[in-house]
Write a protein that holds these residues in place. Structure first.
Motif, PDB file in Angstrom:
ATOM      1  N   UNK A 131       0.834  -1.199   0.000  1.00  0.00           N
ATOM      2  CA  UNK A 131       0.000   0.000   0.000  1.00  0.00           C
ATOM      3  C   UNK A 131       0.867   1.247   0.000  1.00  0.00           C
ATOM      4  N   UNK A 132       0.315   2.321  -0.542  1.00  0.00           N
ATOM      5  CA  UNK A 132       0.971   3.629  -0.518  1.00  0.00           C
ATOM      6  C   UNK A 132      -0.123   4.684  -0.451  1.00  0.00           C
ATOM      7  N   UNK A 133       0.242   5.897  -0.027  1.00  0.00           N
ATOM      8  CA  UNK A 133      -0.778   6.929   0.130  1.00  0.00           C
ATOM      9  C   UNK A 133      -0.171   8.326   0.091  1.00  0.00           C
ATOM     10  N   UNK A 163     -11.449  -0.469   4.920  1.00  0.00           N
ATOM     11  CA  UNK A 163     -11.323  -0.231   6.353  1.00  0.00           C
ATOM     12  C   UNK A 163     -12.070   0.979   6.857  1.00  0.00           C
ATOM     13  N   UNK A 164     -12.817   1.655   5.981  1.00  0.00           N
ATOM     14  CA  UNK A 164     -13.621   2.823   6.386  1.00  0.00           C
ATOM     15  C   UNK A 164     -15.087   2.622   5.994  1.00  0.00           C
ATOM     16  N   UNK A 165     -15.523   1.353   6.001  1.00  0.00           N
ATOM     17  CA  UNK A 165     -16.877   0.966   5.608  1.00  0.00           C
ATOM     18  C   UNK A 165     -17.100   1.017   4.105  1.00  0.00           C
ATOM     19  N   UNK A 185      -5.719   9.431  10.401  1.00  0.00           N
ATOM     20  CA  UNK A 185      -6.198   8.171  10.967  1.00  0.00           C
ATOM     21  C   UNK A 185      -5.463   6.997  10.317  1.00  0.00           C
ATOM     22  N   UNK A 186      -5.569   5.844  10.959  1.00  0.00           N
ATOM     23  CA  UNK A 186      -4.975   4.598  10.452  1.00  0.00           C
ATOM     24  C   UNK A 186      -6.099   3.699   9.955  1.00  0.00           C
ATOM     25  N   UNK A 187      -5.898   3.134   8.743  1.00  0.00           N
ATOM     26  CA  UNK A 187      -6.869   2.233   8.154  1.00  0.00           C
ATOM     27  C   UNK A 187      -6.173   0.905   7.810  1.00  0.00           C
ATOM     28  N   UNK A 188      -6.909  -0.202   7.978  1.00  0.00           N
ATOM     29  CA  UNK A 188      -6.349  -1.534   7.711  1.00  0.00           C
ATOM     30  C   UNK A 188      -7.157  -2.223   6.615  1.00  0.00           C
ATOM     31  N   UNK A 189      -6.831  -2.005   5.338  1.00  0.00           N
ATOM     32  CA  UNK A 189      -7.581  -2.622   4.243  1.00  0.00           C
ATOM     33  C   UNK A 189      -7.344  -4.132   4.194  1.00  0.00           C
ATOM     34  N   UNK A 207      -1.177  -1.436   6.478  1.00  0.00           N
ATOM     35  CA  UNK A 207      -2.089  -0.357   6.852  1.00  0.00           C
ATOM     36  C   UNK A 207      -1.761   0.950   6.138  1.00  0.00           C
ATOM     37  N   UNK A 208      -2.807   1.744   5.924  1.00  0.00           N
ATOM     38  CA  UNK A 208      -2.668   3.120   5.424  1.00  0.00           C
ATOM     39  C   UNK A 208      -2.715   4.018   6.658  1.00  0.00           C
TER      40      UNK A 208
END
Length: 431
Positions: A131-133, A163-165, A185-189, A207-208
């Motif tokens: 992942x990258x962002x 990971x954000x619905x 925030x931290x997101x876990x796809x 994680x992002x």
């Protein structure tokens, strides 16, 4: 008249001989019929292996059975069995296999019974992702680094949970993007893979972690404080570790041992290393969170490593009776190493009896004849002896006789330093 009378019995006799010969011929064994009742119970495993339990009705005349399991032109397993059952474990791609069984009478195989054996697909696809962002826009990208399945890639579907619905299908391509609205925030796809047979695997994506700027922290120690080169295991122990967003188990750890060696520390709360050279070393630990924030080098504690460069000292304990076979059956002595300690004592023995030499094999407890002392030592096999708490060692020679006994003793310490060989000779003239 006499000619005809004599000839007829000759023809009859010849016919009798022919009939006798025909009657004496052994009966030709008929091929065994194909076995009946052929059945197979298959247990499929996710690693691509299959347990196949095959059974059939026994053929009364059969002495054995030839069995084979094949798929296409490939034989997965084959053998000869004595009973009406066979249970191979094979590795194969999903699909139909063919089971063949022939009854054998003596050495002659009969007709084959065959059965189609379905090898079900129970293995889920596998994939890996990165992942990258962009911290400014919240645009995140998932890249597929690998994708595989035992039945091939066609038919695999991919679904991304960001990971954000937000859950979306990933129909094509090796990358997919998404824009997060919350930029701190931290997101876990995750990516869910499903093959054509319905097998499902959920793969975690790194994680992002948007706008995470705080590095991880932790405290560590190293020990023991002193050790020996090439011997002592120096252990770094983690006391605590934390980060403002990354879970502790996902913080990457790396240990620089201070001797040019670096170890990635993936699991557990301890990691060990053996120094090859003497010196003073202070291992350091670097922590990195999911946003690539680094703690820098976190010091542990100093370790002083010393090199052991000398071998053990060996001493022989000689019996009081100088010429008795009984007194010399057990050879004794001491081996001392004040640094790393004695690892083992090696002892070889030979004996001259008359004009012949014999080398002692400590494994078989036999004396092997040789023409010279050197050849006897070459044929001998050494004792590998341990020392006790008082540094003593002993070795018992089976079958020792009158003659000239010669033995050599050498000791090694725990880092491989060897003592000089110590040789002793004793003339044994009485029991």
């Amino acid at each position: 008249m006499n000619f005809r009378t004599l000839r007829a019995p000759a023809v009859v006799a010849a016919a009798a001989v022919l009939l006798t010969a025909i009657g004496a011929a052994p009966a030709v064994a008929r091929p065994a019929p194909a076995p009946t009742g052929l059945a197979a119970d298959v247990t499929a495993h996710e690693d691509g292996t299959y347990d196949v339990a095959a059974t059939w009705n026994a053929v009364p005349t059969a002495t054995s059975y030839r069995v084979a399991l094949s798929k296409g032109s490939t034989t997965l397993a084959s053998t000869t069995v004595a009973t009406a059952a066979w249970s191979p474990t094979v590795t194969a791609a999903p699909g139909n296999a063919s089971l063949s069984v022939r009854a054998v009478v003596g050495r002659k195989p009969g007709k084959a019974a065959t059965l189609t054996v379905p090898l079900a697909d129970v293995t889920a696809p596998q994939g890996s992702y990165s992942s990258s962002w962009d911290n400014g826009t919240g645009l995140a990208t998932i890249t597929q680094d690998a994708l595989s399945d035992n039945a091939g890639l066609p038919g695999i579907t991919r679904t991304v949970d960001w990971g954000d619905a937000t859950i979306v299908d990933w129909p094509s391509g090796s990358t997919i993007t998404h824009t997060y609205t919350q930029l701190d925030a931290r997101y876990a796809p995750t990516v869910t893979l499903q093959d054509a047979a319905g097998n499902v695997r959920v793969v975690d994506v790194p994680a992002v972690d948007l706008n995470d700027v705080g590095p991880p922290t932790g405290s560590f120690s190293a020990g023991p404080a002193t050790g020996w080169a090439d011997l002592t295991e120096v252990t770094v122990t983690q006391a605590d570790i934390s980060d403002d967003r990354t879970p502790p188990e996902l913080i990457a750890r790396s240990v620089d041992w201070g001797d040019g060696t670096t170890t990635d520390w993936s699991t557990g709360t301890t990691v060990s290393h053996v120094y090859a050279t003497a010196g003073q070393f202070t291992p350091t630990v670097t922590l990195t969170d999911e946003a690539d924030n680094s703690s820098g080098a976190l010091s542990t504690s100093e370790v002083v490593v010393t090199a052991d460069t000398t071998g053990p000292t060996v001493r022989l304990t000689l019996p009081k009776s100088k010429h008795s076979v009984k007194a010399w059956k057990t050879l004794r002595g001491k081996a001392v190493d004040s640094e790393t300690g004695v690892k083992k004592v090696s002892l070889r023995a030979v004996e001259k009896r008359g004009s012949a030499w014999y080398g002692y094999n400590a494994g078989t407890k036999k004396w092997l004849k040789a023409s010279t002392q050197a050849k006897a030592f070459a044929r001998s096999k050494a004792f590998a002896l341990k020392t006790d708490a008082q540094h003593r060692w002993s070795a018992t020679l089976a079958g020792l006789r009158k003659g000239t006994l010669v033995y050599k003793v050498r000791a090694k310490d725990r880092v491989g330093n060897a003592s000089p060989a110590l040789t002793h000779q004793a003339k044994l003239s009485r029991r």
